[in-house]
Design a protein around this motif. Sequence first.
Motif, PDB file in Angstrom:
ATOM      1  N   LEU A 189     -21.512 -11.285  -6.165  1.00 19.46           N
ATOM      2  CA  LEU A 189     -20.127 -11.755  -6.197  1.00 19.46           C
ATOM      3  C   LEU A 189     -19.741 -12.335  -4.848  1.00 19.46           C
ATOM      4  CD1 LEU A 189     -18.641  -8.628  -7.994  1.00 19.46           C
ATOM      5  CD2 LEU A 189     -19.024 -10.865  -9.024  1.00 19.46           C
ATOM      6  N   PRO A 190     -19.708 -13.675  -4.723  1.00 20.11           N
ATOM      7  CA  PRO A 190     -19.281 -14.275  -3.455  1.00 20.11           C
ATOM      8  C   PRO A 190     -17.826 -13.961  -3.169  1.00 20.11           C
ATOM      9  CG  PRO A 190     -19.520 -15.955  -5.153  1.00 20.11           C
ATOM     10  CD  PRO A 190     -20.030 -14.688  -5.736  1.00 20.11           C
ATOM     11  N   GLN A 191     -17.533 -13.574  -1.922  1.00 23.04           N
ATOM     12  CA  GLN A 191     -16.186 -13.132  -1.577  1.00 23.04           C
ATOM     13  C   GLN A 191     -15.286 -14.271  -1.095  1.00 23.04           C
ATOM     14  OE1 GLN A 191     -15.199  -9.589  -1.994  1.00 23.04           O
ATOM     15  NE2 GLN A 191     -16.902 -10.177  -3.307  1.00 23.04           N
ATOM     16  N   LYS A 192     -15.862 -15.309  -0.517  1.00 20.62           N
ATOM     17  CA  LYS A 192     -15.045 -16.385   0.048  1.00 20.62           C
ATOM     18  C   LYS A 192     -14.940 -17.581  -0.878  1.00 20.62           C
ATOM     19  CE  LYS A 192     -16.007 -15.062   4.837  1.00 20.62           C
ATOM     20  NZ  LYS A 192     -16.588 -15.462   6.133  1.00 20.62           N
ATOM     21  N   GLN A 193     -15.919 -17.736  -1.767  1.00 25.64           N
ATOM     22  CA  GLN A 193     -15.854 -18.841  -2.717  1.00 25.64           C
ATOM     23  C   GLN A 193     -14.866 -18.497  -3.818  1.00 25.64           C
ATOM     24  OE1 GLN A 193     -19.781 -19.756  -4.207  1.00 25.64           O
ATOM     25  NE2 GLN A 193     -20.711 -19.510  -2.196  1.00 25.64           N
ATOM     26  N   MET A 194     -13.929 -19.390  -4.063  1.00 25.37           N
ATOM     27  CA  MET A 194     -12.923 -19.150  -5.105  1.00 25.37           C
ATOM     28  C   MET A 194     -12.795 -20.405  -5.955  1.00 25.37           C
ATOM     29  SD  MET A 194     -10.637 -16.909  -6.260  1.00 25.37           S
ATOM     30  CE  MET A 194     -10.131 -15.844  -4.921  1.00 25.37           C
ATOM     31  N   GLN A 195     -13.086 -20.274  -7.238  1.00 23.54           N
ATOM     32  CA  GLN A 195     -12.970 -21.411  -8.140  1.00 23.54           C
ATOM     33  C   GLN A 195     -11.503 -21.786  -8.321  1.00 23.54           C
ATOM     34  OE1 GLN A 195     -15.522 -23.027  -9.197  1.00 23.54           O
ATOM     35  NE2 GLN A 195     -17.128 -21.763 -10.048  1.00 23.54           N
ATOM     36  N   THR A 196     -11.232 -23.081  -8.355  1.00 20.70           N
ATOM     37  CA  THR A 196      -9.875 -23.547  -8.635  1.00 20.70           C
ATOM     38  C   THR A 196      -9.715 -23.744 -10.146  1.00 20.70           C
ATOM     39  OG1 THR A 196     -10.525 -25.869  -8.392  1.00 20.70           O
ATOM     40  CG2 THR A 196      -9.754 -24.710  -6.410  1.00 20.70           C
ATOM     41  N   LEU A 197      -8.483 -23.699 -10.616  1.00 17.85           N
ATOM     42  CA  LEU A 197      -8.240 -23.836 -12.059  1.00 17.85           C
ATOM     43  C   LEU A 197      -8.849 -25.118 -12.643  1.00 17.85           C
ATOM     44  CD1 LEU A 197      -4.580 -22.535 -12.619  1.00 17.85           C
ATOM     45  CD2 LEU A 197      -6.706 -21.510 -13.432  1.00 17.85           C
ATOM     46  N   PRO A 198      -8.651 -26.310 -12.028  1.00 16.49           N
ATOM     47  CA  PRO A 198      -9.193 -27.528 -12.643  1.00 16.49           C
ATOM     48  C   PRO A 198     -10.710 -27.512 -12.791  1.00 16.49           C
ATOM     49  CG  PRO A 198      -7.549 -28.084 -10.991  1.00 16.49           C
ATOM     50  CD  PRO A 198      -7.821 -26.617 -10.846  1.00 16.49           C
ATOM     51  N   HIS A 199     -11.413 -26.787 -11.909  1.00 16.72           N
ATOM     52  CA  HIS A 199     -12.876 -26.777 -11.957  1.00 16.72           C
ATOM     53  C   HIS A 199     -13.408 -25.927 -13.109  1.00 16.72           C
ATOM     54  CE1 HIS A 199     -16.879 -27.306 -10.235  1.00 16.72           C
ATOM     55  NE2 HIS A 199     -17.094 -26.021 -10.435  1.00 16.72           N
ATOM     56  N   LEU A 200     -12.575 -25.063 -13.668  1.00 13.55           N
ATOM     57  CA  LEU A 200     -13.063 -24.098 -14.650  1.00 13.55           C
ATOM     58  C   LEU A 200     -13.075 -24.638 -16.077  1.00 13.55           C
ATOM     59  CD1 LEU A 200     -11.197 -20.901 -13.368  1.00 13.55           C
ATOM     60  CD2 LEU A 200     -13.588 -21.513 -13.001  1.00 13.55           C
ATOM     61  N   GLY A 212     -16.568 -15.508 -17.893  1.00 21.12           N
ATOM     62  CA  GLY A 212     -15.693 -16.063 -16.855  1.00 21.12           C
ATOM     63  C   GLY A 212     -14.284 -15.521 -16.847  1.00 21.12           C
ATOM     64  N   LYS A 213     -14.042 -14.395 -17.510  1.00 19.73           N
ATOM     65  CA  LYS A 213     -12.684 -13.839 -17.556  1.00 19.73           C
ATOM     66  C   LYS A 213     -12.176 -13.498 -16.154  1.00 19.73           C
ATOM     67  CE  LYS A 213     -13.708 -10.392 -20.291  1.00 19.73           C
ATOM     68  NZ  LYS A 213     -15.167 -10.641 -20.431  1.00 19.73           N
ATOM     69  N   SER A 214     -12.989 -12.786 -15.386  1.00 21.08           N
ATOM     70  CA  SER A 214     -12.564 -12.383 -14.035  1.00 21.08           C
ATOM     71  C   SER A 214     -12.383 -13.593 -13.130  1.00 21.08           C
ATOM     72  CB  SER A 214     -13.582 -11.417 -13.424  1.00 21.08           C
ATOM     73  OG  SER A 214     -13.617 -10.204 -14.143  1.00 21.08           O
ATOM     74  N   THR A 215     -13.266 -14.596 -13.273  1.00 27.42           N
ATOM     75  CA  THR A 215     -13.153 -15.810 -12.457  1.00 27.42           C
ATOM     76  C   THR A 215     -11.825 -16.506 -12.716  1.00 27.42           C
ATOM     77  OG1 THR A 215     -15.558 -16.100 -12.459  1.00 27.42           O
ATOM     78  CG2 THR A 215     -14.228 -18.025 -11.915  1.00 27.42           C
ATOM     79  N   LEU A 216     -11.458 -16.641 -13.995  1.00 26.94           N
ATOM     80  CA  LEU A 216     -10.178 -17.275 -14.337  1.00 26.94           C
ATOM     81  C   LEU A 216      -9.012 -16.407 -13.872  1.00 26.94           C
ATOM     82  CD1 LEU A 216      -8.444 -19.432 -15.642  1.00 26.94           C
ATOM     83  CD2 LEU A 216      -8.831 -18.343 -17.867  1.00 26.94           C
ATOM     84  N   LEU A 217      -9.155 -15.093 -13.988  1.00 24.20           N
ATOM     85  CA  LEU A 217      -8.093 -14.178 -13.560  1.00 24.20           C
ATOM     86  C   LEU A 217      -7.801 -14.362 -12.071  1.00 24.20           C
ATOM     87  CD1 LEU A 217      -6.355 -12.002 -14.899  1.00 24.20           C
ATOM     88  CD2 LEU A 217      -8.078 -10.315 -14.240  1.00 24.20           C
ATOM     89  N   TYR A 218      -8.838 -14.428 -11.258  1.00 26.82           N
ATOM     90  CA  TYR A 218      -8.655 -14.622  -9.818  1.00 26.82           C
ATOM     91  C   TYR A 218      -8.063 -16.006  -9.521  1.00 26.82           C
ATOM     92  CZ  TYR A 218     -11.003 -10.371  -8.210  1.00 26.82           C
ATOM     93  OH  TYR A 218     -11.320  -9.069  -7.935  1.00 26.82           O
TER      94      TYR A 218
END
Length: 337
Positions: free
Chosen positions: A117-128, A158-164
């Motif tokens: 789990l990368p801590q600094k990389q954060m997906q943006t909404l448009p990329h998902l 990808g639930k947690s990714t979208l949640l973040y």
Amino acid sequence: MNRQEVKYALTKAATLSKRLIKTAIQSSASDIHFIPQQEQVFIFLRCHGERQYQSTLSHQQYLMMLSYYKYIGKMDIGESRKPQQGVIYYEHNADTYSLRLSLLPTTPVESLAIRLLPQKQMQTLPHLFLFPFQLQQIQQWLQYRSGLLLLTGATGTGKSTLLYALLKTFMEQNKFQTITLEDPVEKQLDQIIQIQINERAGVTYDAGLKAALRHDPDIIMVGEIRDAKTAQFAFRAASTGHLVLSTLHANDGKGTIHRLVNMGITPLEIDHHLLAVASMKLLSLNDTGFGQRRAAIMELLEREQIHQVIADEPSCVTPSFQQLKRKAFAYGFTNYI
């Protein structure tokens, strides 16, 4: 072994571990699986949802690595008959990775799985999202101030990714007091209070939610609704003027409503307090033009559709996963339906 031999074995295991984790990160792997067999131990990487063979270890090398991971993950080194979990951190190219370790007792030796789990990389909404119209629907959720938003799907969708990503966008657009309850905390977020669930210490989801409500929150994020007690408390929090975001395991949008009913949530509570459901699946995109990545397609239920599902009306209209897959195929995003 004497102390010097133990030190040498741990050093060698640390070297093997660093090499493997570096390979996994460079391969964009989400998980590392160790599969023990009678003669050797197979290592697989999960990359873009697919499990790929990576290498093998001898039993001696693997046992050495198990001891190393148990030691640095603060697990019981002498325990091999019970499941264990641990967390370690790894630095790579100016990013920190949280490695979630899971041990299962198997034959002939314990099986190990590691989630990266990368801590600094954060997906943006448009990329998902694969389809812009679904992104636009999700963005409208940012206007809500109270009620419950649910993200559902199978493990690894990808639930947690979208949640973040949703939390990050909420925080960028508003100055909300936000509290999360997670097991474990997957990413450290700035200006947000994050509570690590620890059932052994009495910090359950239920106890954490009660404490969070006394801390003047605007948004409460519950990492996962796992049981009826947590579901009922999440709905109670949503009914008192808080915006609650959470995830739930369910196959599709309608299945989410049925699962909530099975957890003891009344249709009236669902109709009044459940704002929207995003049931997710990931599609692997064609390499040409997209790179090797996956994007989400969603069955989205909003207030009207939720009411129709509760009333069991046949007129509930929302694009199904199969329709979305056919659309993705027609647009050339994927090679399969």
